[in-house]
Design a protein around this motif. Structure first.
Motif, short mmCIF file in Angstrom:
data_model
loop_
_atom_site.label_atom_id
_atom_site.label_comp_id
_atom_site.label_asym_id
_atom_site.label_seq_id
_atom_site.Cartn_x
_atom_site.Cartn_y
_atom_site.Cartn_z
N HIS A 1 -0.37 11.65 -0.60
CA HIS A 1 -1.58 12.20 -1.22
C HIS A 1 -1.98 11.37 -2.43
CE1 HIS A 1 -4.28 14.98 -3.29
NE2 HIS A 1 -3.51 14.87 -4.35
N ASN A 2 -1.03 11.03 -3.26
CA ASN A 2 -1.33 10.25 -4.47
C ASN A 2 -1.81 8.84 -4.14
OD1 ASN A 2 -0.72 12.32 -6.29
ND2 ASN A 2 1.48 11.83 -6.25
N ILE A 3 -1.42 8.32 -2.99
CA ILE A 3 -1.85 6.98 -2.58
C ILE A 3 -3.29 7.00 -2.07
CG2 ILE A 3 -1.49 5.14 -0.86
CD1 ILE A 3 1.53 5.82 -1.02
N ILE A 4 -3.66 8.04 -1.32
CA ILE A 4 -4.95 8.02 -0.64
C ILE A 4 -6.04 8.84 -1.33
CG2 ILE A 4 -3.84 7.60 1.58
CD1 ILE A 4 -4.33 10.52 2.33
N TYR B 1 0.83 -1.21 0.00
CA TYR B 1 0.00 0.00 0.00
C TYR B 1 0.86 1.26 0.00
CZ TYR B 1 -3.96 3.06 1.08
OH TYR B 1 -4.93 4.05 1.04
N TYR B 2 1.95 1.25 0.75
CA TYR B 2 2.81 2.44 0.85
C TYR B 2 4.13 2.27 0.09
CZ TYR B 2 -0.44 3.94 4.50
OH TYR B 2 -1.58 4.30 5.19
N SER B 3 4.14 1.41 -0.89
CA SER B 3 5.40 1.10 -1.60
C SER B 3 5.96 2.31 -2.34
CB SER B 3 5.18 -0.05 -2.58
OG SER B 3 4.22 0.29 -3.56
N THR B 4 5.12 3.26 -2.71
CA THR B 4 5.62 4.43 -3.44
C THR B 4 5.93 5.61 -2.51
OG1 THR B 4 3.34 5.18 -3.84
CG2 THR B 4 4.37 3.81 -5.54
N ALA B 5 5.75 5.41 -1.22
CA ALA B 5 6.05 6.47 -0.25
C ALA B 5 7.52 6.36 0.17
CB ALA B 5 5.13 6.36 0.97
N THR B 6 8.39 6.83 -0.68
CA THR B 6 9.82 6.63 -0.50
C THR B 6 10.59 7.92 -0.20
OG1 THR B 6 10.15 6.86 -2.89
CG2 THR B 6 9.84 4.62 -2.02
N GLY B 7 9.90 9.06 -0.27
CA GLY B 7 10.58 10.34 -0.10
C GLY B 7 10.65 10.81 1.34
N THR B 8 11.05 12.04 1.51
CA THR B 8 11.06 12.69 2.81
C THR B 8 10.49 14.09 2.62
OG1 THR B 8 13.30 13.53 2.45
CG2 THR B 8 13.08 11.43 3.64
#
Length: 364
Positions: free
Chosen positions: A40-43, A24-31
């Motif tokens: 935002h783009n995920i949810i 689910y959060y695999s693309t949340a890689t930044g800081t």
């Protein structure tokens, strides 16, 4: 009773370790704000179940263990369903006191994003079931730290002027302060809103809503400094609870999106790192600063050991009801004996000038 207590513990343990959907959060890689945009783009693009559908969602997302509505503004045990069918769902009649009817509370008021504007209007992540009387009293005031309460609900939520000191310095207007046990919950709903509706925040800022002071008109930083410090402090002092995790899972089943700050509390300080660093230089009451023993216990008392100055103890049962509240408890050699306790599973909130911490207690 032991079997009942064990069942409750196992239930809450199961909720606490519920699995986030794989990847689910695999693309949340930044800081920083890049991470916020990735979240935002995920949810975004969640399923809108309509405003009326919120009452259906609440039957799984906001239900106490005793089957009543879980309202964070009161200790009332509201009955689900319409008045015509024996429930206490708002039917449009006036109320004169708490515990008469419950309705839907926009924690970010409609006056900020537009009356009836979708999908905000019916987003269950930040639209909560709430006592109609307290909801009306809260009005569209921002959340904050009350210095002198003009109104206090039956679970300790307050209305009054903001304390212009410490982490809440910078604002003196009227604010609504949730009960201690729900401050982290409210903060994480604020972070959700600022992330889910990141692309709309600049347009919302044209509002004349009183709640506008919580925001700064930007899509990335999102919050004004005073209120960001308040929300980060509440988030740190009141960690994610089994109740929040269960709620997040239930809303995901209905809306197909999640609150990232419940699943990953660390995201808050990865995004708003400057404010977190500034706040970390201050002293906070931490979980490891307090020791409770024996726990679990077969007796009716526990010992609380800490070197901190505790200003209040609040014992809360699994229905959210306050069982004991002790102001300025007297510790002897850094130990306080909390006695005459009933059997069951409880949350013990300890408050000090450095903040709050919540500990679980099991009495068999």
């Amino acid at each position: 009773m032991k079997k009942i207590t064990l069942s409750i513990v196992l239930l809450l343990s199961g909720i606490a370790f519920a699995q986030i959907p794989s990847g689910y959060y695999s693309t949340a890689t930044g800081t920083g704000f890049a991470l916020k945009t990735q979240l935002h783009n995920i949810i975004k693009n969640h399923i809108d179940n309509t405003y009326g559908g919120l009452y259906t969602t609440y039957q799984t997302s906001d239900v106490k263990p005793n089957g009543s509505v879980w309202d964070m503004y009161t200790n009332c045990d509201f009955i689900f369903g319409t008045v015509a069918n024996g429930g206490q769902q708002d039917n449009g009649t006036n109320v004169t006191a708490e515990c008469q009817l419950f309705n839907r509370e926009h924690t970010i008021p409609q006056s900020y994003f537009g009356s009836g504007a979708v999908p905000m209007y019916s987003d269950a992540h930040f639209v909560l079931p709430a006592d109609k009387k307290v909801n009306a009293t809260r009005d569209d005031f921002p959340y904050g730290v009350v210095v002198n309460a003009t109104y206090t609900s039956n679970n300790g939520a307050k209305l009054g002027n903001n304390l212009n000191s410490g982490y809440s310095a910078g604002y003196t207007g009227t604010v609504f302060e949730p009960a201690d046990q729900y401050k982290g919950d409210i903060a994480r709903l604020m972070f959700y809103f600022a992330t889910r509706y990141e692309d709309l925040l600049t347009s919302f800022y044209s509002s004349t809503s009183t709640a506008k002071v919580m925001f700064d008109g930007t899509s990335n930083h999102s919050f004004s400094t005073t209120f960001l410090k308040i929300f980060i402090t509440w988030h740190n002092n009141d960690p994610v609870s089994p109740k929040e995790i269960a709620r997040n899972n239930a809303i995901y089943a209905r809306q197909s999106n999640r609150n990232p700050f419940i699943d990953h509390p660390e995201y808050v300080c990865q995004i708003w790192s400057v404010e977190c660093t500034a706040l970390s230089s201050a002293s906070f009451l931490t979980d490891d600063a307090v020791n409770i023993y024996p726990n679990p216990t077969n007796g009716n008392q526990v010992s609380i050991q800490t070197n901190e100055t505790i200003t209040k103890l609040v014992l809360i049962n699994i229905n959210g009801q306050i069982i004991k509240e002790i102001n300025n408890p007297t510790f002897v050699n850094q130990v306080y004996e909390l006695a005459n306790l009933p059997q069951g599973f409880f949350l013990l909130q300890l408050s000090s000038d450095k903040g709050n911490v919540t500990k679980k207690i099991i009495l068999n």
